[in-house]
Design a protein around this motif. Sequence first.
Motif, PDB file in Angstrom:
ATOM      1  N   LEU A 152       0.714  -1.227   0.036  1.00  0.00           N
ATOM      2  CA  LEU A 152       0.020  -0.093   0.012  1.00  0.00           C
ATOM      3  C   LEU A 152       0.705   1.366  -0.010  1.00  0.00           C
ATOM      4  O   LEU A 152       1.868   1.431   0.830  1.00  0.00           O
ATOM      5  N   GLN A 153       0.577   2.276  -0.814  1.00  0.00           N
ATOM      6  CA  GLN A 153       1.398   3.326  -1.107  1.00  0.00           C
ATOM      7  C   GLN A 153       0.421   4.528  -1.475  1.00  0.00           C
ATOM      8  O   GLN A 153      -0.442   4.363  -2.145  1.00  0.00           O
ATOM      9  N   VAL A 154       0.635   5.586  -0.353  1.00  0.00           N
ATOM     10  CA  VAL A 154      -0.373   6.651  -0.291  1.00  0.00           C
ATOM     11  C   VAL A 154       0.692   7.899  -0.329  1.00  0.00           C
ATOM     12  O   VAL A 154       1.802   7.894   0.236  1.00  0.00           O
ATOM     13  N   ARG A 155       0.190   8.649  -1.441  1.00  0.00           N
ATOM     14  CA  ARG A 155       1.030  10.069  -1.647  1.00  0.00           C
ATOM     15  C   ARG A 155       0.292  11.183  -1.946  1.00  0.00           C
ATOM     16  O   ARG A 155      -0.666  11.297  -2.606  1.00  0.00           O
ATOM     17  N   GLY A 156       0.488  12.259  -0.791  1.00  0.00           N
ATOM     18  CA  GLY A 156      -0.109  13.575  -0.584  1.00  0.00           C
ATOM     19  C   GLY A 156      -1.711  13.540  -0.856  1.00  0.00           C
ATOM     20  O   GLY A 156      -2.503  14.261  -1.345  1.00  0.00           O
ATOM     21  N   LEU A 157      -2.112  12.643  -0.037  1.00  0.00           N
ATOM     22  CA  LEU A 157      -3.816  12.227   0.109  1.00  0.00           C
ATOM     23  C   LEU A 157      -4.399  13.351   1.002  1.00  0.00           C
ATOM     24  O   LEU A 157      -4.140  13.606   2.111  1.00  0.00           O
ATOM     25  N   ARG A 158      -5.138  13.935   0.160  1.00  0.00           N
ATOM     26  CA  ARG A 158      -6.203  14.861   0.741  1.00  0.00           C
ATOM     27  C   ARG A 158      -7.506  14.768   0.588  1.00  0.00           C
ATOM     28  O   ARG A 158      -8.155  14.307  -0.348  1.00  0.00           O
ATOM     29  N   LYS A 159      -8.335  14.988   1.790  1.00  0.00           N
ATOM     30  CA  LYS A 159      -9.790  14.860   1.541  1.00  0.00           C
ATOM     31  C   LYS A 159     -10.389  16.001   2.284  1.00  0.00           C
ATOM     32  O   LYS A 159     -10.321  16.261   3.438  1.00  0.00           O
ATOM     33  N   ARG A 160     -11.213  16.766   1.543  1.00  0.00           N
ATOM     34  CA  ARG A 160     -11.812  17.926   2.244  1.00  0.00           C
ATOM     35  C   ARG A 160     -13.277  17.918   1.929  1.00  0.00           C
ATOM     36  O   ARG A 160     -14.000  17.529   1.143  1.00  0.00           O
ATOM     37  N   ILE A 176     -13.713  21.938   5.939  1.00  0.00           N
ATOM     38  CA  ILE A 176     -12.939  21.239   6.618  1.00  0.00           C
ATOM     39  C   ILE A 176     -12.096  20.172   5.958  1.00  0.00           C
ATOM     40  O   ILE A 176     -12.297  19.333   4.947  1.00  0.00           O
ATOM     41  N   GLU A 177     -10.820  20.050   6.364  1.00  0.00           N
ATOM     42  CA  GLU A 177      -9.800  19.188   5.312  1.00  0.00           C
ATOM     43  C   GLU A 177      -9.587  17.968   6.580  1.00  0.00           C
ATOM     44  O   GLU A 177      -8.905  18.000   7.386  1.00  0.00           O
ATOM     45  N   ALA A 178     -10.301  16.813   6.206  1.00  0.00           N
ATOM     46  CA  ALA A 178     -10.383  15.666   6.861  1.00  0.00           C
ATOM     47  C   ALA A 178      -8.880  15.004   6.847  1.00  0.00           C
ATOM     48  O   ALA A 178      -8.312  14.367   7.987  1.00  0.00           O
ATOM     49  N   LEU A 179      -8.202  14.905   5.691  1.00  0.00           N
ATOM     50  CA  LEU A 179      -7.062  14.258   5.658  1.00  0.00           C
ATOM     51  C   LEU A 179      -6.065  15.505   4.758  1.00  0.00           C
ATOM     52  O   LEU A 179      -6.396  15.914   3.876  1.00  0.00           O
ATOM     53  N   ALA A 207     -10.013  12.005  14.135  1.00  0.00           N
ATOM     54  CA  ALA A 207      -8.657  12.284  13.414  1.00  0.00           C
ATOM     55  C   ALA A 207      -8.554  12.105  11.666  1.00  0.00           C
ATOM     56  O   ALA A 207      -7.602  12.572  11.184  1.00  0.00           O
ATOM     57  N   GLY A 208      -9.425  11.303  11.295  1.00  0.00           N
ATOM     58  CA  GLY A 208      -9.546  11.018  10.003  1.00  0.00           C
ATOM     59  C   GLY A 208      -9.245   9.359   9.523  1.00  0.00           C
ATOM     60  O   GLY A 208      -8.880   9.109   8.335  1.00  0.00           O
ATOM     61  N   LYS A 209      -9.072   8.701  10.434  1.00  0.00           N
ATOM     62  CA  LYS A 209      -8.737   7.219  10.279  1.00  0.00           C
ATOM     63  C   LYS A 209      -9.813   6.506   9.139  1.00  0.00           C
ATOM     64  O   LYS A 209      -9.355   5.890   8.184  1.00  0.00           O
ATOM     65  N   THR A 210     -10.815   6.568   9.428  1.00  0.00           N
ATOM     66  CA  THR A 210     -12.003   5.968   9.018  1.00  0.00           C
ATOM     67  C   THR A 210     -12.131   6.514   7.453  1.00  0.00           C
ATOM     68  O   THR A 210     -12.218   5.732   6.295  1.00  0.00           O
ATOM     69  N   THR A 211     -12.017   7.964   7.360  1.00  0.00           N
ATOM     70  CA  THR A 211     -12.127   8.374   6.039  1.00  0.00           C
ATOM     71  C   THR A 211     -10.864   8.006   5.316  1.00  0.00           C
ATOM     72  O   THR A 211     -10.949   7.726   4.192  1.00  0.00           O
ATOM     73  N   PHE A 212      -9.568   7.822   5.936  1.00  0.00           N
ATOM     74  CA  PHE A 212      -8.444   7.117   4.997  1.00  0.00           C
ATOM     75  C   PHE A 212      -8.859   5.817   4.647  1.00  0.00           C
ATOM     76  O   PHE A 212      -8.573   5.476   3.385  1.00  0.00           O
ATOM     77  N   THR A 213      -9.432   5.002   5.545  1.00  0.00           N
ATOM     78  CA  THR A 213      -9.651   3.636   5.052  1.00  0.00           C
ATOM     79  C   THR A 213     -10.758   3.667   4.013  1.00  0.00           C
ATOM     80  O   THR A 213     -10.768   2.815   3.061  1.00  0.00           O
ATOM     81  N   LYS A 214     -11.754   4.601   3.922  1.00  0.00           N
ATOM     82  CA  LYS A 214     -12.856   4.777   2.998  1.00  0.00           C
ATOM     83  C   LYS A 214     -12.205   5.114   1.743  1.00  0.00           C
ATOM     84  O   LYS A 214     -12.540   4.783   0.586  1.00  0.00           O
TER      85      LYS A 214
END
Lengths: 308, 310
Positions: A5-13, A17-20, A41-48
């Motif tokens: 699993l590789q994640v780069r610059g992940l943002r979710k707004r 509100i910026e969740a990630l 903190a954004g854990k579940t948003t990350f998983t989703k």
Amino acid sequence: METVLQVRGLRKRYGQIEALKGLDLEVQRGEVFGFLGPNGAGKTTFTKCVTGFVRPSAGQITVLGQDAIRHPTRVAPHLGLVPDQYDFYGNLSGWQHLDFYGRLLSMPKRERDARIDEVLGIVRMEEGAHRRVKGYSHGMKQRICIAQAILHKPELILFDEPTNGLDPKGAVELRDLIKGLAKDGTTVFLNSHLLNEVEQTCSRVAILDKGRLVTVSSVAQLRRRSGGAGAVVVRVANPSAKLATAVKTAIKKAAKAEGDGISFLADEDQTAKAVAAIVKAGGQVTGVERANASLESAFLELTQGDSA
Amino acid sequence: MSDFLRATYEVARKEVLQHIRTKRLLIIAGIMLFLLVMVTLVFGPQVTKDANVGGGTGNSDHPFTNALENMVLTVYFGVSLVGGLQFTQLLAIVLTGDAVCSEWSNRTIFLLLSKPVSRVAFVTGKLLGNLTTVFVTIGGLFILDYGLMQFFYAGSPDGAEVAGFFLMLVFILLGCAAFASISLFFSTITKSTLMSFLYTLGVWLIGFPILGSIGVFTSLRDAARDGTVQNFYDLPQVQAWLYLNPVADMQAGLRALLPHDTGDTAQFLRLLNFFNGAPNDSGLAALMLVVYTLIFYGLSVLVVKRRNFE
């Protein structure tokens, strides 16, 4: 080591509100990777985002070399998921659910039937498997959920608060199962608020706070990071923000008033200084509780005392 | 089989399996069967008796003259009169109205979409699964009832009549497909099952009838202004709007039951709907039902593809 699993610059707004906030993360094959963070903190948003339920505002997620954002159906056969919140179709049995998911995964009938029996055995659900799910307890549902996640022997399994609803024996069995999966080369991503669970199971840990990764390191390194500091709660008869401020000034560390106590991280000398500061500020101390240095201490220090 | 087709098939299969195991389908199908049998056994002979008073087959003053040439046909008009068509629409709406929103609100969608199921396959499977259930239920019940009528009234239908029955059934199923697609769409735009049903019922009972009646309203306004009286339903501007109401489009299918469409048919169909009657061109009406199905299916796909499932 192969990166699973590789994640780069992940943002979710979400509106303002910026969740990630620009997450970078790599998880290697065979790791049991813990993902910690306070509520919100954004854990579940990350998983989703990883599973494709939520589209990120920016960034890249790669699972085994496949773009998980653009091609979630290519990633899905390699992924198992035990979500935080889920349910089953009440009028179908546990067995029928596993059969349905196996069909979606294109498992041939013979292999599917054999594997369903096998996973039902692993999660100890052979007996109730043919009953309708609406009669299941939460623990039974959780076992079926774990069974569907490992049904197709995925290379990466995401567990989001997996011990919720399990009795202590079930929780221990799950931890053993996770360790067994890792031994067989399966990568496990464990999102949990139970620090003890993460400490016992994971080799590496990431801590997320307010949408930002504050650290990624091994559990051993995190323990060392906390030095001699442990979580301290000074019980007082008259708790107030003023007493927390007095502690902050005295030991130069974050402290907050919670319930009937002032909590902070400190070693023995700092604890003594903090208690003295509380008394000087008018606090009526009724007791002092101090935990030894642990992952919890590091977590509290890194997240400035927010609860997991 | 491609991944898309396999996923679609499996979602549809699961949907049918779920419907078979719920009480909702049994209750609605049971009520519908009861209505059909009652109409067959009670209402049919009553209509026939009225017609016989008027001379049986030859009384041109009786609005149902042509319909009563054959008792089986008569009974099917009876079915329409007691709301048979509306019941088929209701069945399609009730079965499909929570297709997507219930998956979301019950959180079953998270395990489903964690498998290799694209969102398009998910929506398509949902629609096909519900259509299969609706088609089998309604088709089965109507065919069963048609057979019962032949048994009770010792009818000997000719080929044209049987073809007419099945053509009418096709219209009903096309209409059900349109309503299933419409309810599917509303189930994608909200997380609440109640709201989804309310939106669909609102469009079904209020929105479409008003839309289909716009031609009537404007013609009435013109007639009042000009002081002229005419048969509104034959006016092209009225007809054009009628096609936009899928309920009216379904009613156009009733023409298939009449081998001799002499004009009484249209009058009869108007009796079924106080507001807009049925459009004259049955073929175009059928096409409109297909268009409605495709448009709302397409909208459902668009919504679900863009949706964040939190």
